[in-house]
Every structure is written in C-alpha cells, then in structure tokens.
Design a protein around this motif. Structure first.
Motif, short mmCIF file in Angstrom:
data_model
loop_
_atom_site.label_atom_id
_atom_site.label_comp_id
_atom_site.label_asym_id
_atom_site.label_seq_id
_atom_site.Cartn_x
_atom_site.Cartn_y
_atom_site.Cartn_z
N TYR A 88 0.83 -1.21 0.00
CA TYR A 88 0.00 0.00 0.00
C TYR A 88 0.87 1.26 0.00
O TYR A 88 0.55 2.26 -0.66
CB TYR A 88 -0.94 0.00 1.21
N SER A 89 1.98 1.23 0.74
CA SER A 89 2.90 2.39 0.76
C SER A 89 3.48 2.64 -0.61
O SER A 89 3.54 3.78 -1.09
CB SER A 89 4.03 2.14 1.77
N THR A 90 3.93 1.56 -1.28
CA THR A 90 4.53 1.68 -2.60
C THR A 90 3.52 2.20 -3.62
O THR A 90 3.86 2.99 -4.51
CB THR A 90 5.09 0.32 -3.07
N CYS A 91 2.26 1.79 -3.46
CA CYS A 91 1.21 2.21 -4.40
C CYS A 91 0.65 3.59 -4.06
O CYS A 91 -0.23 4.09 -4.77
CB CYS A 91 0.09 1.18 -4.43
N GLY A 92 1.12 4.18 -2.96
CA GLY A 92 0.70 5.54 -2.60
C GLY A 92 -0.58 5.64 -1.81
O GLY A 92 -1.08 6.74 -1.56
N ILE A 101 16.59 9.17 5.69
CA ILE A 101 17.50 10.14 5.06
C ILE A 101 17.14 10.32 3.59
O ILE A 101 17.09 11.45 3.08
CB ILE A 101 18.97 9.67 5.23
N ASN A 102 16.85 9.22 2.91
CA ASN A 102 16.45 9.28 1.50
C ASN A 102 15.13 10.03 1.34
O ASN A 102 14.95 10.79 0.38
CB ASN A 102 16.34 7.87 0.92
N GLY A 103 14.21 9.82 2.30
CA GLY A 103 12.93 10.54 2.24
C GLY A 103 13.12 12.03 2.31
O GLY A 103 12.49 12.80 1.57
N TYR A 104 14.00 12.48 3.20
CA TYR A 104 14.31 13.91 3.28
C TYR A 104 14.90 14.41 1.97
O TYR A 104 14.51 15.46 1.45
CB TYR A 104 15.30 14.17 4.41
N ALA A 105 15.87 13.67 1.43
CA ALA A 105 16.54 14.09 0.19
C ALA A 105 15.55 14.16 -0.97
O ALA A 105 15.55 15.12 -1.75
CB ALA A 105 17.69 13.14 -0.14
N LYS A 106 14.68 13.16 -1.09
CA LYS A 106 13.72 13.11 -2.21
C LYS A 106 12.68 14.23 -2.10
O LYS A 106 12.10 14.64 -3.10
CB LYS A 106 13.02 11.75 -2.23
N ASN A 107 12.42 14.69 -0.87
CA ASN A 107 11.41 15.74 -0.66
C ASN A 107 12.04 17.12 -0.46
O ASN A 107 11.43 18.01 0.11
CB ASN A 107 10.52 15.37 0.54
N THR A 139 9.65 0.44 9.05
CA THR A 139 10.38 1.01 7.90
C THR A 139 9.46 1.18 6.69
O THR A 139 9.53 2.19 5.98
CB THR A 139 11.58 0.11 7.54
N SER A 140 8.57 0.21 6.48
CA SER A 140 7.65 0.29 5.33
C SER A 140 6.68 1.45 5.46
O SER A 140 6.42 2.17 4.49
CB SER A 140 6.87 -1.03 5.20
N ILE A 141 6.15 1.67 6.67
CA ILE A 141 5.18 2.77 6.83
C ILE A 141 5.89 4.12 6.75
O ILE A 141 5.35 5.09 6.20
CB ILE A 141 4.38 2.62 8.15
N ILE A 142 7.13 4.19 7.25
CA ILE A 142 7.92 5.42 7.13
C ILE A 142 8.17 5.73 5.65
O ILE A 142 8.04 6.87 5.20
CB ILE A 142 9.24 5.29 7.91
N ALA A 143 8.50 4.69 4.88
CA ALA A 143 8.72 4.88 3.43
C ALA A 143 7.46 5.38 2.75
O ALA A 143 7.52 6.22 1.84
CB ALA A 143 9.18 3.56 2.81
N GLY A 144 6.31 4.88 3.21
CA GLY A 144 5.04 5.30 2.62
C GLY A 144 4.76 6.77 2.84
O GLY A 144 4.36 7.49 1.92
N PHE A 145 4.97 7.25 4.09
CA PHE A 145 4.75 8.67 4.36
C PHE A 145 5.76 9.54 3.61
O PHE A 145 5.42 10.63 3.14
CB PHE A 145 4.81 8.93 5.87
N ASN A 146 6.99 9.06 3.50
CA ASN A 146 7.98 9.80 2.70
C ASN A 146 7.54 9.91 1.25
O ASN A 146 7.72 10.95 0.60
CB ASN A 146 9.34 9.12 2.78
N LYS A 147 6.96 8.83 0.73
CA LYS A 147 6.58 8.80 -0.69
C LYS A 147 5.53 9.86 -1.01
O LYS A 147 5.56 10.47 -2.08
CB LYS A 147 6.07 7.42 -1.09
N ILE A 148 4.59 10.09 -0.07
CA ILE A 148 3.55 11.09 -0.34
C ILE A 148 3.99 12.49 0.10
O ILE A 148 3.22 13.44 0.03
CB ILE A 148 2.21 10.72 0.32
N GLY A 149 5.23 12.61 0.58
CA GLY A 149 5.77 13.92 0.93
C GLY A 149 5.52 14.36 2.36
O GLY A 149 5.86 15.49 2.72
#
Length: 537
Positions: free
Chosen positions: A78-82, A137-143, A103-113
């Motif tokens: 669900y995180s990967t699909c937004g 760290i990647n989430g910060y960089a991507k956003n 880690t998966s849920i953190i990645a999901g919130f990063n993905k939507i900004g």
C-alpha cells in the motif's frame, strides 16, 4: 513448488507470479502464509492498487490477515502504491510490528511527501536498522529537505553507526543541492575511509555533487577513478560540463561515450543540447538534434524541442525559433514558449515577445516569471502602458513572484540569505560590508541596473531592493568570512539578474576573488571582471 514459482516471478515478471497463484487455486491447493508476501510484493512491483486489494481479499479469505509477515507485505504494497491511508490502517492493527513494518510505513509517508509524519514514526521506533536510517535520510533528500537529511546523517554518525553506499548516495545528493562542497568532500573522505564500494550509483552521485558544487575538475577526477560506468554516469558528467558552459568538452565526452559502445539516452541529449545552447554552438546543436532519431532511434521529446528553441533564440535567430515552434510535430508546451520569451528578453524583441506572451500567459496564468519577463521587455522598449497592464494583470490574478534565496557554505555550515530577511545573526555586519563593497565597485564604474527589478516600485526603491538581493548578501558574507585565494561559491534558486551579474563581475576584479555562482540555469565563474558565460545566459 507453487510458492517457489510465485516468489521467483514476483520481482522480474510479477504478472507471471499472479498466473501461478491462480493455477494453484485451480489445482485445489490451499495457499499458506508463505504464498501471500510474494504475491503482494508482485502488486507493489506493478504499483497495481486494484490487484493489491484483490490480494488483500484473498489474505482475509484464507485467514492470514494477522500474520506479521503478511501484514508487512501489505504495508509495503500500500505504501509503494501511494495509498498511505490503507497502509496505516494495516500498520495500526498490528499487535507487534517489527522493524520491517516500521520502515515500510515510514517509506510510505515519505513517498507522499509527509516527512513530518515519517520522522515522528522514525523517532517512535523502539529499534532501527540501517535500512530504516537510509529510508528516512532518503525521504528527506527526495522531498527537498536537504538540510534535514544532512542533520540526520550527523546523528547516525554520532551514534557510531556505519553508513552504507545507499545512505551516502542520499547524503551526497543533499550536499549537491545545497552546493556544500566542504561537506561533500568530507562525505567523499568518509566513503574512502570506510572502504565503501565506489559502485556506479555512488560514483555517479559524487560526479554530480562535485559538478553542482562548482568543481568540474574534481567531478572529472572521480569519473576517471570509477571502476565501472554506465550511461547515467557519462550523462551526469556531460550535464555538469553543460552547466559550467564547457560545451566543446561535453561534446568530446559524448563522443567518447558512444565510442565505448554505450547508447545515449534521451536525457543525455537534453544536456548536450543545453550545452550547445549556452555555448552558442548552433550548427552543432542542430546536428545533434537531427542525429537523435536518425542514428540512435530516439524520438525527440518536448524537452529536446525546447532546447532547440533556446539554442536558436539565444543566438538571436528569433524568427527561426518562432517558425520552429509553430512547425513542431507536437504541440508546444509552456516551457517551450517560455524559452522563446526568454530569448526575446536577451535580444529586446518586443514584437515577438508580445505574440508569445498572448499564448503563454493563458497557458500558465499563475506563473509569475512570464509576467515579469514580458513586463521587463516592455520596460526596455519604453512601452510603459504595457508594463502597467502586466502589473494590473498580476494584481487581479493574485500572482506573486517567488522569493529568491542564496546559499553559501562557510566552515562546513550552510547559510541561507533572502532579500529583506534580517534573521541572520550577523546581518548588520553583512549589510555594512555590502555598503563597503558597493562604494568600491562604484568607483570601478558600477551603476545599478534596475531593468530587471520589480516593475511596480519607483526607481529609488528599485535601487535599494537591488542592493539587498540575496546573492549580494551571500557574497558580502563570503568576503567577510573567507580568505583569498579561496573561491566564494554561491547557490541561487532563481536566475541571476543582470544587475547582480554586473556587480559580481566588478567584485571579482576589485577584490581579486574568484566567485562561482550556480543559478537556476547554469554556473557562472567570475574572474578578473569577466564571467565564463560571456554574458550569455
């Protein structure tokens, strides 16, 4: 056997993984908890939310909705699909989420900004592994939260955790955007000291960082040291050379890449054409554009057409550029018309600018840059009624010019300056230093050029505003806090205005300092009163 097949195909050929799951059901074989994680990961690979929901239904039907490994796969999918709401619902129902779940849920919130929520979860985690640190760290960089990415990397180091190549790519990318070469060099040293592999991705990140931070020589050096290079590595170097105005060198490296057997990608040509545009190499640029489809089978995209318009326009061939736009096989977008409008500003052609403006402004009525460009063209040709019309249109539509800011790194710390912002602790000293600089460059012939200033304020206010532009404050701070012969490096979020460009050339001459400025379009290397762009940007 079926689970092994579903697992095997979930990465490379996810549709095939689904087919084997369906065949398993048709064979009356009941799936178990090992069947679903890979089935759900296949949905994530496809980013197919509808298929993911069906897989979730199968999980509930067969009674595995409380299995932690199955739940982890659902959170990841669900995180990967937004669909962060669905991911959070699964996560909140978990009785004992493990580090993978967090880690998966953190990645999901990063993905939507939503980096704030991601960081809140990160801070609440009972245990973290290196993947979690890398994800945040990647989430910060991507956003575009580059300073926060750097801060978190420092916390990781302070905790004695050794970063891996993935973390360093995000950190080095953040330094690149901040223009922080000292910190970037320290990150490079960290890579070497910790024996991290200079793989293609990390090597390319270093090449990009050095190029964006104004040291194209170090970018080339890292590139030459890379044990393996792919087309993106070559493209990163070509992009860096293009930004710095080394058009001939960019073309030379392109030829070398092709001779090595690598096929260029469409983005490679975007940077090559940009290099030709900024270098004034019209014939070579047109030749490369023609070769895209003919020699490499690459269909030109809108970005490539825009580069050709910019190429012709900057060279003063405005009629040809307009004809090229009107005869394009695809419908021109706003950036293409914007490139032509920018060329009209350089060459002060109000006639074509007006035609372009009538097309462009209705396309992007909220984009302030086009109003400002057109109004400045009118002002330079003394068409003050049209200037007033532009000003009125902006007021009616509520359009505001985005604030400019400039970054400068001093002693490993990045300082951010904005026009009119008094928050810097040394702002009074900086403004006094700028006044001293201003007096000296006036003796060398400087007079404020207000043509690019906001057009709805009077001349005296314009001049005062010009003297507080963010890059001027950053330069003053650089002269205060650094010693010659070290260059002063500035990063600006907008295109440098003509007045700041003129002032910076004179500062380089009067103070005997090299100034390297990266604006939205390119790099400017100011030395001894001249600029590497040859006043052509």
């Amino acid at each position: 056997m079926y689970n092994a097949l579903i697992k095997g195909f979930s990465g490379e050929n996810p549709i095939k993984g689904f087919e084997f799951y369906v065949r398993m059901l048709r064979a009356n074989i009941v799936p178990d908890n090992l069947s679903f994680p890979f089935l759900v990961r296949a949905c994530a690979q496809l980013e197919g939310i509808d298929m993911g929901i069906q897989a979730h239904g199968q999980i509930v039907k067969h009674g595995f909705e409380n299995d932690v490994y199955v739940q982890n796969s659902l959170v990841y999918m669900y995180s990967t699909c937004g669909d962060i709401k669905a991911a959070n619902e699964v996560f909140s129902r978990m009785l004992s989420p493990n580090v993978v779940s967090w880690t998966s849920i953190i990645a999901g919130f990063n993905k939507i900004g939503d980096v704030e929520m991601a960081r809140e979860l990160f801070d609440r985690m009972p245990d973290r592994n290196l993947v979690t640190w890398s994800t945040m760290i990647n989430g910060y960089a991507k956003n575009n939260c580059f300073e926060k990415a750097v801060e978190l990397f420092q916390i990781l180091k302070d905790k004695g955790i050794k970063a891996n190549e993935t973390v360093m790519v995000s950190v080095i990318s953040s330094y690149a955007h901040l223009g922080a070469i000292e910190l970037g060099e320290k990150a490079h040293d960290y890579v070497v000291k910790n024996n991290l592999s200079l793989n293609v991705i990390l090597g390319t990140a270093l090449v990009d960082m050095y190029a964006r931070c104004g040291s194209i020589e170090k970018a080339i050096k890292v590139f030459d040291q890379m044990p393996e290079r792919d087309v993106l590595s070559w493209t990163a170097l070509i992009a860096g050379l293009a930004m710095h105005g080394y058009a001939e060198k960019a073309i030379w490296f392109f030829s070398k890449m092709v001779n090595s057997g690598l096929k260029p990608r469409d983005i490679t040509f975007t940077y090559l054409l940009s290099a030709c545009s900024h270098g004034g190499l019209v014939e070579k640029g047109l030749e490369l554009f023609e070769s895209m489809k003919r020699d490499y089978g690459i269909e030109p995209r809108l970005e490539h057409y825009g580069c050709v318009v910019d190429l012709l326009g900057r060279a003063g061939k405005l009629a040809e550029a307009e004809k090229f736009v009107l005869e394009m096989p695809v419908k021109p977008n706003a950036p293409i018309w914007g490139a032509l409008l920018g060329a009209c500003r350089i060459h002060r052609n109000a006639e074509i600018a007006e035609r372009v403006g009538n097309i462009l402004i209705p396309l992007l009525p909220e984009h302030s840059g086009y109003y400002v460009l057109l109004s400045n063209i009118y002002a330079r040709t003394n068409r003050w009624e049209n200037v007033e019309t532009m000003r009125q249109m902006m007021k009616e539509k509520g359009v505001k010019k985005p604030p400019g800011y400039s970054l400068i790194e001093v002693d490993g710390k990045v300082h951010n300056f904005k026009m009119g912002d008094k928050s810097h602790p040394e702002i009074e000293m900086i403004e006094r230093k700028w006044d001293e600089i201003l007096q000296k460059i006036r003796l060398a012939g400087y007079t404020g050029n207000t043509s690019d200033a906001l057009f709805d304020i009077d001349e005296e206010e314009k001049e005062n505003a010009l003297h507080r532009h963010s890059e001027k404050l950053a330069i003053a701070y650089g002269i205060m806090r650094t010693e010659a012969p070290a260059p002063i490096r500035i990063v600006k979020n907008l295109r440098v205005c003509e007045d700041c460009h003129t002032a910076t050339k004179l500062i380089s001459k009067v103070f005997g300092r090299e100034l390297i400025a990266r604006d939205r379009n390119r790099f400017h290397h100011f030395r001894e009163g001249s600029c590497s762009c040859m006043d052509y940007w």
